[in-house]
Design an enzyme around this catalytic site. Structure first.
Site, PDB file in Angstrom:
ATOM      1  N   THR A 130      -4.272  10.099  -8.741  1.00  0.00           N
ATOM      2  CA  THR A 130      -3.680   8.791  -9.006  1.00  0.00           C
ATOM      3  C   THR A 130      -2.281   8.703  -8.399  1.00  0.00           C
ATOM      4  OG1 THR A 130      -2.651   9.458 -11.099  1.00  0.00           O
ATOM      5  CG2 THR A 130      -4.937   8.713 -11.189  1.00  0.00           C
ATOM      6  N   GLU A 131      -1.846   7.503  -8.103  1.00  0.00           N
ATOM      7  CA  GLU A 131      -0.465   7.251  -7.675  1.00  0.00           C
ATOM      8  C   GLU A 131      -0.088   8.086  -6.445  1.00  0.00           C
ATOM      9  OE1 GLU A 131       2.302   6.962 -10.924  1.00  0.00           O
ATOM     10  OE2 GLU A 131       0.717   6.572 -12.379  1.00  0.00           O
ATOM     11  N   LEU A 132      -1.006   8.192  -5.489  1.00  0.00           N
ATOM     12  CA  LEU A 132      -0.789   9.056  -4.338  1.00  0.00           C
ATOM     13  C   LEU A 132       0.177   8.432  -3.339  1.00  0.00           C
ATOM     14  CD1 LEU A 132      -1.474  11.592  -2.730  1.00  0.00           C
ATOM     15  CD2 LEU A 132      -3.493  10.412  -1.828  1.00  0.00           C
TER      16      LEU A 132
END
Length: 395
Positions: free
Chosen positions: A277-279
């Protein structure tokens, strides 16, 4: 005895098959790395979602201007490239539940409709987070009243989006770097049971939604062990946790590829999905003592801390592309364990890293530049996937 011998032989054959498959994957990805140059583009350029459709969802976080369709250029790119969306801010409690007795669903409903109308996986972010928390939570002094208000907050949101939000970050960033629980208002008022209760309440209202714990620095060994202990404790109560969200706020040189891979393997042993997530990958210097994505941290701007104001040098552009490619090799190797890879923003201009942890910097952490054009990193990961598919087909 005969049955036992047969079972042992079959188990041995299965292990051999798995070892051979892993060995073949390493050989194939090594061949791909040796055959590509920094300027090479895939023979047949697909969208991200098409390239990885058999592996995992390719997601992106959306800001308000994309959700309300005022940024039509970014919206068009989102529809073309991604098959999963996360609301960057608008589902956080301070925005969606600003007053104790009222919700603001307008933009969140548009977000969900956007996803459903385009056949996308819709991920809700987030039900419980100590940061960007509605101020009214802090006005509740009685612990029992606070617990009731928290339960109502979770259940009202889960009910409103039942059947249309496919997965939730139920709890976000509850751990310190040493793996202990963060001293948040939820821990202070409810004790550590707030974690299991949050998952329990969400699953009671929407049993079909996939429920995740999400945090940054999840490759940090101490924090990783803390997360594993926490999730096991929830599972031991018979409460479902479907996945772990590993926030990918990473850098050009760290965490190591070994730490990323080991973390994916360790979390999957819990019997849960792993979501990246949130890369985003920062290319800028990291201020001393910065801890992950802790948004309360701020540092002063300087030429040393902001070296690429006039554009990213080719050498760093290539390093970023190679970093993304190396990371995606790991993702593809463990595609059976990964459900979703979500980028934190559509393009470099929109990235939160331009203002964190130092305001006013010019960062280049995503696959699309400030004009929405794909960068070498974009072509690198698609080329990796296309060549891997070609090699596997011919073998």
């Amino acid at each position: 005895m005969i049955c036992s011998s047969i079972n042992k032989a079959e188990k041995f054959r299965s292990i051999v098959r798995l070892v051979l498959q892993s060995f073949m994957f390493i050989i194939l990805t090594s061949l791909i790395s040796c055959s590509q140059t920094k300027d090479e583009k895939p023979v047949k350029v697909k969208s991200l979602k098409e390239a990885f459709e058999k592996d995992f969802y390719i997601g992106v976080a959306l800001n308000g201007r994309i959700i309300d369709q005022s940024d039509s250029a970014s919206l068009s790119l989102v529809k073309r490239e991604f098959n999963s969306i996360t609301a960057e801010n608008i589902m956080k409690s301070s925005i969606i539940h600003p007053q104790r007795d009222s919700f603001n669903f307008e933009l969140a409903d548009k977000f969900v409709a956007l996803g459903k109308n385009n056949g996308m996986h819709v991920h809700g972010h987030t039900l419980i987070w100590h940061s960007q928390l509605s101020p009214w939570f802090a006005t509740i002094e009685d612990s029992f009243e606070f617990k009731d208000a928290t339960e109502k907050h979770i259940k009202d949101l889960a009910l409103h989006f039942k059947g249309v939000v496919d997965s939730w970050d139920v709890v976000n960033e509850a751990l310190n770097e040493d793996g202990t629980l963060r001293n948040s208002i939820f821990l202070e008022k409810m004790g550590d049971e707030y974690l299991s209760l949050a998952f329990k309440w969400t699953s009671e209202v929407d049993p079909n939604a996939k429920l995740f714990y999400n945090d940054y620095n999840m490759t940090n060994p101490d924090k990783r062990q803390g997360a594993i202990r926490m999730i096991k404790k929830i599972q031991e109560k018979g409460i479902k946790v479907d996945g772990v969200g590993m926030q990918g706020h990473w850098h050009l040189d760290y965490p190591s590829l070994e730490e990323i891979e080991e973390s994916i393997l360790e979390y999957s042993k819990l019997g849960v999905q792993v979501a990246i997530t949130e890369l985003d990958i920062s290319v800028l210097p990291n201020p001393w003592d910065l801890e992950g994505a802790e948004i309360s941290q701020n540092f002063e701007n300087s030429e040393e801390m902001n070296p690429y104001t006039k554009g990213l040098p080719d050498s760093i552009q290539t390093k970023l592309a190679n970093r993304y490619k190396d990371i995606f090799k790991i993702f593809l190797k463990h595609r059976d364990k990964i459900s979703r890879v979500t980028f934190w923003g559509v393009n470099d201009r929109q990235s939160w890293l331009n203002g964190f942890p130092i305001r006013g910097r010019t960062n280049y952490p995503l696959l699309f530049d400030r004009e929405l054009k794909p960068k070498p990193a974009y072509y690198g990961i698609i080329g990796l996937k296309e060549k891997l598919d070609q090699l596997q087909t011919t073998n």
